[in-house]
Design an enzyme around this catalytic site. Structure first.
Site, PDB file in Angstrom:
ATOM      1  N   LYS A  74       0.820  -1.221   0.000  1.00  0.00           N
ATOM      2  CA  LYS A  74       0.000   0.000   0.000  1.00  0.00           C
ATOM      3  C   LYS A  74       0.857   1.275   0.000  1.00  0.00           C
ATOM      4  O   LYS A  74       2.056   1.216   0.276  1.00  0.00           O
ATOM      5  CB  LYS A  74      -0.919  -0.035   1.224  1.00  0.00           C
ATOM      6  CG  LYS A  74      -1.862  -1.240   1.220  1.00  0.00           C
ATOM      7  CD  LYS A  74      -2.851  -1.150   2.373  1.00  0.00           C
ATOM      8  CE  LYS A  74      -3.792  -2.329   2.384  1.00  0.00           C
ATOM      9  NZ  LYS A  74      -4.838  -2.186   3.421  1.00  0.00           N
ATOM     10  N   GLU A 100      -9.988 -10.412  -6.750  1.00  0.00           N
ATOM     11  CA  GLU A 100      -9.058  -9.288  -6.608  1.00  0.00           C
ATOM     12  C   GLU A 100      -7.914  -9.388  -7.621  1.00  0.00           C
ATOM     13  O   GLU A 100      -7.468  -8.372  -8.168  1.00  0.00           O
ATOM     14  CB  GLU A 100      -8.528  -9.246  -5.170  1.00  0.00           C
ATOM     15  CG  GLU A 100      -9.632  -8.894  -4.178  1.00  0.00           C
ATOM     16  CD  GLU A 100      -9.237  -9.106  -2.728  1.00  0.00           C
ATOM     17  OE1 GLU A 100     -10.092  -8.861  -1.856  1.00  0.00           O
ATOM     18  OE2 GLU A 100      -8.090  -9.529  -2.457  1.00  0.00           O
ATOM     19  N   ARG A 111       3.035  -6.508   8.908  1.00  0.00           N
ATOM     20  CA  ARG A 111       2.354  -5.320   9.455  1.00  0.00           C
ATOM     21  C   ARG A 111       3.004  -4.855  10.755  1.00  0.00           C
ATOM     22  O   ARG A 111       3.088  -3.654  11.020  1.00  0.00           O
ATOM     23  CB  ARG A 111       0.867  -5.607   9.639  1.00  0.00           C
ATOM     24  CG  ARG A 111       0.122  -5.566   8.299  1.00  0.00           C
ATOM     25  CD  ARG A 111      -1.293  -5.996   8.445  1.00  0.00           C
ATOM     26  NE  ARG A 111      -2.074  -5.779   7.229  1.00  0.00           N
ATOM     27  CZ  ARG A 111      -3.172  -6.452   6.933  1.00  0.00           C
ATOM     28  NH1 ARG A 111      -3.629  -7.387   7.763  1.00  0.00           N
ATOM     29  NH2 ARG A 111      -3.839  -6.207   5.830  1.00  0.00           N
ATOM     30  N   ARG A 134      -1.841 -14.575   5.101  1.00  0.00           N
ATOM     31  CA  ARG A 134      -2.439 -13.784   6.187  1.00  0.00           C
ATOM     32  C   ARG A 134      -1.665 -13.955   7.490  1.00  0.00           C
ATOM     33  O   ARG A 134      -1.563 -13.027   8.291  1.00  0.00           O
ATOM     34  CB  ARG A 134      -3.923 -14.107   6.325  1.00  0.00           C
ATOM     35  CG  ARG A 134      -4.708 -13.463   5.158  1.00  0.00           C
ATOM     36  CD  ARG A 134      -6.145 -13.824   5.129  1.00  0.00           C
ATOM     37  NE  ARG A 134      -6.933 -13.152   6.150  1.00  0.00           N
ATOM     38  CZ  ARG A 134      -7.419 -11.921   6.058  1.00  0.00           C
ATOM     39  NH1 ARG A 134      -7.178 -11.189   4.990  1.00  0.00           N
ATOM     40  NH2 ARG A 134      -8.161 -11.402   7.014  1.00  0.00           N
ATOM     41  N   ASN A 186      -1.867   0.209   6.758  1.00  0.00           N
ATOM     42  CA  ASN A 186      -1.356  -1.048   7.312  1.00  0.00           C
ATOM     43  C   ASN A 186      -0.487  -1.844   6.332  1.00  0.00           C
ATOM     44  O   ASN A 186      -0.409  -3.069   6.403  1.00  0.00           O
ATOM     45  CB  ASN A 186      -2.505  -1.895   7.883  1.00  0.00           C
ATOM     46  CG  ASN A 186      -3.498  -2.334   6.832  1.00  0.00           C
ATOM     47  OD1 ASN A 186      -3.395  -1.935   5.683  1.00  0.00           O
ATOM     48  ND2 ASN A 186      -4.446  -3.162   7.216  1.00  0.00           N
ATOM     49  N   TYR A 215     -12.614  -1.628  -3.037  1.00  0.00           N
ATOM     50  CA  TYR A 215     -13.053  -1.763  -1.642  1.00  0.00           C
ATOM     51  C   TYR A 215     -14.569  -1.581  -1.500  1.00  0.00           C
ATOM     52  O   TYR A 215     -15.043  -1.233  -0.414  1.00  0.00           O
ATOM     53  CB  TYR A 215     -12.303  -0.768  -0.763  1.00  0.00           C
ATOM     54  CG  TYR A 215     -10.892  -1.229  -0.415  1.00  0.00           C
ATOM     55  CD1 TYR A 215     -10.684  -2.347   0.386  1.00  0.00           C
ATOM     56  CD2 TYR A 215      -9.770  -0.552  -0.876  1.00  0.00           C
ATOM     57  CE1 TYR A 215      -9.404  -2.786   0.712  1.00  0.00           C
ATOM     58  CE2 TYR A 215      -8.480  -0.985  -0.551  1.00  0.00           C
ATOM     59  CZ  TYR A 215      -8.317  -2.103   0.244  1.00  0.00           C
ATOM     60  OH  TYR A 215      -7.049  -2.533   0.580  1.00  0.00           O
ATOM     61  N   HIS A 275      -2.097  -5.542   1.773  1.00  0.00           N
ATOM     62  CA  HIS A 275      -3.394  -6.214   1.723  1.00  0.00           C
ATOM     63  C   HIS A 275      -3.156  -7.681   1.394  1.00  0.00           C
ATOM     64  O   HIS A 275      -2.236  -8.004   0.645  1.00  0.00           O
ATOM     65  CB  HIS A 275      -4.257  -5.592   0.614  1.00  0.00           C
ATOM     66  CG  HIS A 275      -5.490  -6.380   0.300  1.00  0.00           C
ATOM     67  ND1 HIS A 275      -6.623  -6.286   1.074  1.00  0.00           N
ATOM     68  CD2 HIS A 275      -5.749  -7.299  -0.666  1.00  0.00           C
ATOM     69  CE1 HIS A 275      -7.543  -7.116   0.571  1.00  0.00           C
ATOM     70  NE2 HIS A 275      -7.028  -7.738  -0.482  1.00  0.00           N
ATOM     71  N   PHE A 305     -15.010   4.242   7.642  1.00  0.00           N
ATOM     72  CA  PHE A 305     -13.668   4.574   7.164  1.00  0.00           C
ATOM     73  C   PHE A 305     -13.531   4.500   5.637  1.00  0.00           C
ATOM     74  O   PHE A 305     -12.443   4.708   5.094  1.00  0.00           O
ATOM     75  CB  PHE A 305     -12.619   3.660   7.819  1.00  0.00           C
ATOM     76  CG  PHE A 305     -12.845   2.176   7.627  1.00  0.00           C
ATOM     77  CD1 PHE A 305     -12.475   1.544   6.453  1.00  0.00           C
ATOM     78  CD2 PHE A 305     -13.427   1.419   8.638  1.00  0.00           C
ATOM     79  CE1 PHE A 305     -12.681   0.181   6.273  1.00  0.00           C
ATOM     80  CE2 PHE A 305     -13.631   0.048   8.471  1.00  0.00           C
ATOM     81  CZ  PHE A 305     -13.251  -0.569   7.279  1.00  0.00           C
TER      82      PHE A 305
HETATM   83  P1  CMP Z   1      -7.304  -4.439   4.076  1.00  0.00           P
HETATM   84  O1  CMP Z   1      -6.910  -5.755   4.646  1.00  0.00           O
HETATM   85  O2  CMP Z   1      -6.687  -4.017   2.806  1.00  0.00           O
HETATM   86  O3  CMP Z   1      -8.888  -4.374   3.921  1.00  0.00           O
HETATM   87  C1  CMP Z   1      -9.670  -3.271   4.238  1.00  0.00           C
HETATM   88  C2  CMP Z   1      -8.865  -2.092   4.687  1.00  0.00           C
HETATM   89  O4  CMP Z   1      -9.607  -1.100   5.337  1.00  0.00           O
HETATM   90  C3  CMP Z   1      -7.866  -2.558   5.747  1.00  0.00           C
HETATM   91  O5  CMP Z   1      -6.876  -3.350   5.173  1.00  0.00           O
HETATM   92  C4  CMP Z   1      -7.439  -1.223   6.314  1.00  0.00           C
HETATM   93  O6  CMP Z   1      -6.514  -0.555   5.474  1.00  0.00           O
HETATM   94  C5  CMP Z   1      -8.762  -0.478   6.297  1.00  0.00           C
HETATM   95  N1  CMP Z   1      -9.444  -0.555   7.602  1.00  0.00           N
HETATM   96  C6  CMP Z   1      -9.976  -1.655   8.165  1.00  0.00           C
HETATM   97  N2  CMP Z   1     -10.509  -1.351   9.368  1.00  0.00           N
HETATM   98  C7  CMP Z   1     -10.299  -0.034   9.541  1.00  0.00           C
HETATM   99  C8  CMP Z   1     -10.619   0.868  10.588  1.00  0.00           C
HETATM  100  N3  CMP Z   1     -11.271   0.471  11.696  1.00  0.00           N
HETATM  101  N4  CMP Z   1     -10.255   2.152  10.432  1.00  0.00           N
HETATM  102  C9  CMP Z   1      -9.620   2.562   9.310  1.00  0.00           C
HETATM  103  N5  CMP Z   1      -9.286   1.743   8.283  1.00  0.00           N
HETATM  104  C10 CMP Z   1      -9.610   0.456   8.412  1.00  0.00           C
END
Ligand code: CMP
Length: 139
Positions: free
Chosen positions: A11, A128, A104, A87, A114, A51, A117, A59
């Site tokens: 990311k 995806e 992470r 994962r 984070n 997404y 993905h 969010f």
């Molecule tokens: P990802 O695993 O790519 O899938 C959804 C993304 O949404 C996640 O990683 C984070 O980047 C984001 N995300 C998930 N939960 C939250 C949260 N509580 N607040 C902000 N961003 C979030």
């Protein structure tokens, strides 16, 4: 896409901080082979589509801004038990809860930024992966 594959994105927070090489090194050393890879950038529209499942979450709009705000690396990875093992390698969504040594834990700065993905199922890995690689059957 075969069930021994998963899809990942590095990311914008991680590419921007110069962690791309270190993250790819960890992925390869963990036994994944890279079947396809793209260094690119998502428009806000494409990030929103990717997404879309989170559309109702509070969010969502920040997530779209963040994911379209810089370079990403999209890749298809292969390994036995790829989805689950990847994962485990990346750790919990929230880096504060991620296990020591996970990508992470090492590179993410917040639950939003984070670092990586990873698909959460074989079905989503297929969906995806196809989002970025229209010619998956070649790989
Ligand atoms: P990802 O695993 O790519 O899938 C959804 C993304 O949404 C996640 O990683 C984070 O980047 C984001 N995300 C998930 N939960 C939250 C949260 N509580 N607040 C902000 N961003 C979030």
């Amino acid at each position: 896409m075969a069930t021994n594959r998963t899809f990942t994105m590095i990311k914008p927070d991680a590419t921007g901080a110069g962690h791309t090489g270190a993250i790819l090194d960890k992925i390869i050393k963990a036994g994944f082979s890279i079947k396809a890879m793209k260094y690119t950038r998502l428009s806000a529209e494409r990030a929103g589509q990717f997404y879309a499942v989170h559309k109702e979450r509070p969010f969502y709009s920040d997530l779209v801004d963040y994911m379209s705000g810089g370079t990403i690396v999209a890749a298809i990875l292969e390994k036995n038990n790829a989805v689950e093992d990847f994962r485990t390698l990346i750790g919990a969504t929230n880096p504060e809860e991620a296990a020591e040594g996970t990508i992470r834990k090492l590179f993410a700065t917040s639950i939003a930024a984070n670092a990586v993905h990873g698909s959460d199922s074989d079905e989503n890995a297929q969906i995806e992966g196809s989002f970025f690689f229209s010619d998956l059957e070649k790989f």
